[in-house]
Design an enzyme around this catalytic site. Sequence first.
Site, PDB file in Angstrom:
ATOM      1  N   TYR A 251      -9.978   3.120  15.583  1.00  0.00           N
ATOM      2  CA  TYR A 251      -9.001   3.577  14.515  1.00  0.00           C
ATOM      3  C   TYR A 251      -8.892   5.170  14.528  1.00  0.00           C
ATOM      4  CZ  TYR A 251      -7.178   4.137   9.561  1.00  0.00           C
ATOM      5  OH  TYR A 251      -6.543   4.722   8.671  1.00  0.00           O
TER       6      TYR A 251
ATOM      7  N   GLY B 251      -0.282   0.707   9.806  1.00  0.00           N
ATOM      8  CA  GLY B 251      -1.399   0.883  10.274  1.00  0.00           C
ATOM      9  C   GLY B 251      -2.542  -0.178  10.316  1.00  0.00           C
TER      10      GLY B 251
ATOM     11  N   GLY C 239       0.867  -1.007  -0.186  1.00  0.00           N
ATOM     12  CA  GLY C 239       0.005   0.031   0.099  1.00  0.00           C
ATOM     13  C   GLY C 239       0.839   1.090   0.091  1.00  0.00           C
ATOM     14  N   ILE C 240       0.441   2.327   0.949  1.00  0.00           N
ATOM     15  CA  ILE C 240       1.140   3.517   0.974  1.00  0.00           C
ATOM     16  C   ILE C 240       2.422   3.486   1.294  1.00  0.00           C
ATOM     17  CG2 ILE C 240       1.040   5.693   2.219  1.00  0.00           C
ATOM     18  CD1 ILE C 240      -1.961   5.507   2.473  1.00  0.00           C
TER      19      ILE C 240
ATOM     20  N   ASN D  93       3.946   4.844   8.994  1.00  0.00           N
ATOM     21  CA  ASN D  93       3.024   4.427   8.311  1.00  0.00           C
ATOM     22  C   ASN D  93       2.213   3.427   8.432  1.00  0.00           C
ATOM     23  OD1 ASN D  93       1.630   4.274   5.291  1.00  0.00           O
ATOM     24  ND2 ASN D  93       2.859   2.386   5.574  1.00  0.00           N
TER      25      ASN D  93
HETATM   26  P1  NAP Z   1      -2.238  -1.569   3.898  1.00  0.00           P
HETATM   27  O1  NAP Z   1      -2.188  -1.865   2.548  1.00  0.00           O
HETATM   28  O2  NAP Z   1      -3.059  -2.608   4.494  1.00  0.00           O
HETATM   29  O3  NAP Z   1      -0.834  -1.789   4.505  1.00  0.00           O
HETATM   30  C1  NAP Z   1      -0.579  -1.883   5.903  1.00  0.00           C
HETATM   31  C2  NAP Z   1       0.959  -1.812   6.092  1.00  0.00           C
HETATM   32  O4  NAP Z   1       1.190  -1.733   7.614  1.00  0.00           O
HETATM   33  C3  NAP Z   1       1.402  -3.022   5.602  1.00  0.00           C
HETATM   34  O5  NAP Z   1       2.943  -2.915   4.914  1.00  0.00           O
HETATM   35  C4  NAP Z   1       1.563  -3.915   7.058  1.00  0.00           C
HETATM   36  O6  NAP Z   1       2.675  -4.926   7.003  1.00  0.00           O
HETATM   37  C5  NAP Z   1       1.889  -2.947   7.804  1.00  0.00           C
HETATM   38  N1  NAP Z   1       1.555  -3.421   9.104  1.00  0.00           N
HETATM   39  C6  NAP Z   1       0.377  -3.692   9.818  1.00  0.00           C
HETATM   40  N2  NAP Z   1       0.481  -4.150  10.828  1.00  0.00           N
HETATM   41  C7  NAP Z   1       1.726  -3.833  11.224  1.00  0.00           C
HETATM   42  C8  NAP Z   1       2.483  -4.524  12.354  1.00  0.00           C
HETATM   43  N3  NAP Z   1       1.706  -4.881  13.541  1.00  0.00           N
HETATM   44  N4  NAP Z   1       3.885  -4.290  12.408  1.00  0.00           N
HETATM   45  C9  NAP Z   1       4.396  -3.704  11.373  1.00  0.00           C
HETATM   46  N5  NAP Z   1       3.757  -3.408  10.366  1.00  0.00           N
HETATM   47  C10 NAP Z   1       2.517  -3.492  10.018  1.00  0.00           C
HETATM   48  O7  NAP Z   1      -2.758  -0.257   4.382  1.00  0.00           O
HETATM   49  P2  NAP Z   1      -2.389   1.263   3.630  1.00  0.00           P
HETATM   50  O8  NAP Z   1      -3.663   1.601   3.140  1.00  0.00           O
HETATM   51  O9  NAP Z   1      -1.157   1.256   2.934  1.00  0.00           O
HETATM   52  O10 NAP Z   1      -2.121   1.944   5.077  1.00  0.00           O
HETATM   53  C11 NAP Z   1      -0.714   2.698   5.310  1.00  0.00           C
HETATM   54  C12 NAP Z   1      -1.274   3.766   6.402  1.00  0.00           C
HETATM   55  O11 NAP Z   1      -2.152   4.849   5.843  1.00  0.00           O
HETATM   56  C13 NAP Z   1      -1.961   3.248   7.511  1.00  0.00           C
HETATM   57  O12 NAP Z   1      -1.285   4.031   8.816  1.00  0.00           O
HETATM   58  C14 NAP Z   1      -3.419   3.703   7.401  1.00  0.00           C
HETATM   59  O13 NAP Z   1      -4.106   3.710   8.688  1.00  0.00           O
HETATM   60  C15 NAP Z   1      -3.215   4.707   6.801  1.00  0.00           C
HETATM   61  N6  NAP Z   1      -4.485   5.191   5.954  1.00  0.00           N
HETATM   62  C16 NAP Z   1      -4.870   4.570   4.952  1.00  0.00           C
HETATM   63  C17 NAP Z   1      -6.077   4.845   4.008  1.00  0.00           C
HETATM   64  C18 NAP Z   1      -6.795   4.062   3.067  1.00  0.00           C
HETATM   65  O14 NAP Z   1      -7.738   4.145   2.570  1.00  0.00           O
HETATM   66  N7  NAP Z   1      -6.008   3.078   2.655  1.00  0.00           N
HETATM   67  C19 NAP Z   1      -6.662   6.032   4.431  1.00  0.00           C
HETATM   68  C20 NAP Z   1      -5.994   6.833   5.371  1.00  0.00           C
HETATM   69  C21 NAP Z   1      -5.181   6.438   6.006  1.00  0.00           C
HETATM   70  P3  NAP Z   1       2.387  -6.545   6.414  1.00  0.00           P
HETATM   71  O15 NAP Z   1       1.488  -6.525   5.359  1.00  0.00           O
HETATM   72  O16 NAP Z   1       3.848  -6.898   6.118  1.00  0.00           O
HETATM   73  O17 NAP Z   1       1.869  -7.228   7.692  1.00  0.00           O
END
Ligand code: NAP
Length: 239
Positions: free
Chosen positions: A146, A83, A12-13, A81
Amino acid sequence: MRTVLITGGSRGIGAACVRAFAQAGWRVAFLYHSSDSDAKALVAATGALALQADVGVSAEVNLAAKQALSHLSHIDALINNAGVSLTRQLQDTTDEEWRHVLDVNLSGAFYATRAVLPGMIARKSGRIVNISSIWGMVGGSMEVAYSAAKAGLLGFTKALAQEVGPSGITVNAIAPGATRTDMLNEFDEDALRRIEQETPLGRLCEPMEIARCALWLCGEDTAMMTGQTISINGSRVIA
Ligand code: NAP
């Protein structure tokens, strides 16, 4: 060469951040938790260093930060990042779920920041970018844990910016709106279409749009910007 540590870099991000910084010539280390094959593919594509650690466990973060530091020699920038989201009514949220959401989204940023700060303070220079969410700004129904964690990250950003400003370190947050990553997998096509319709710019954010903002916040153009939150959301704000 400038160096960056990115948490949650496997997907993701975070993965977009790994690519954006590597393409801009930075040396990159990233933490990931369970996505081994994604992490390996990203290492092959970018030359970044991947370190497995649960950001919610301080000892694991300390060890990984130490390994990143010995690989990179110093850390110029940290992107907090990693989450996890949770869609659940508050009365149905268990203690374990609440703690997990707070541990990963908020405590993880604390652990990683605490681990890299001494080096930044010693060099009187550093950039920290925290990935929050629009839910941290306005709150999201069915996402209280969250939203609380992401709002906590905004308080963390503002307070730390005050504290470490005299050491030449900036601390800013990005609050994305719905962004096309696995985090949206729980939404079906109709729900995603509704989000797009509620968004004045008519589409979801792309991970690379968030990553480029993080890169900008770590560059010279933003040297005087600190304690701020930039929301990239296509003007979709639901009060
Ligand atoms: P994502 O695709 O689900 O990726 C989440 C990332 O966080 C993955 O690399 C995952 O690693 C890692 N992660 C999760 N739990 C972890 C842990 N316990 N220790 C270490 N790494 C961990 O999510 P994303 O959308 O890219 O989100 C990235 C950030 O943006 C987050 O903080 C999220 O809250 C924020 N955000 C996202 C959105 C959205 O709509 N997507 C909107 C607002 C904010 P593994 O896969 O290796 O476990």
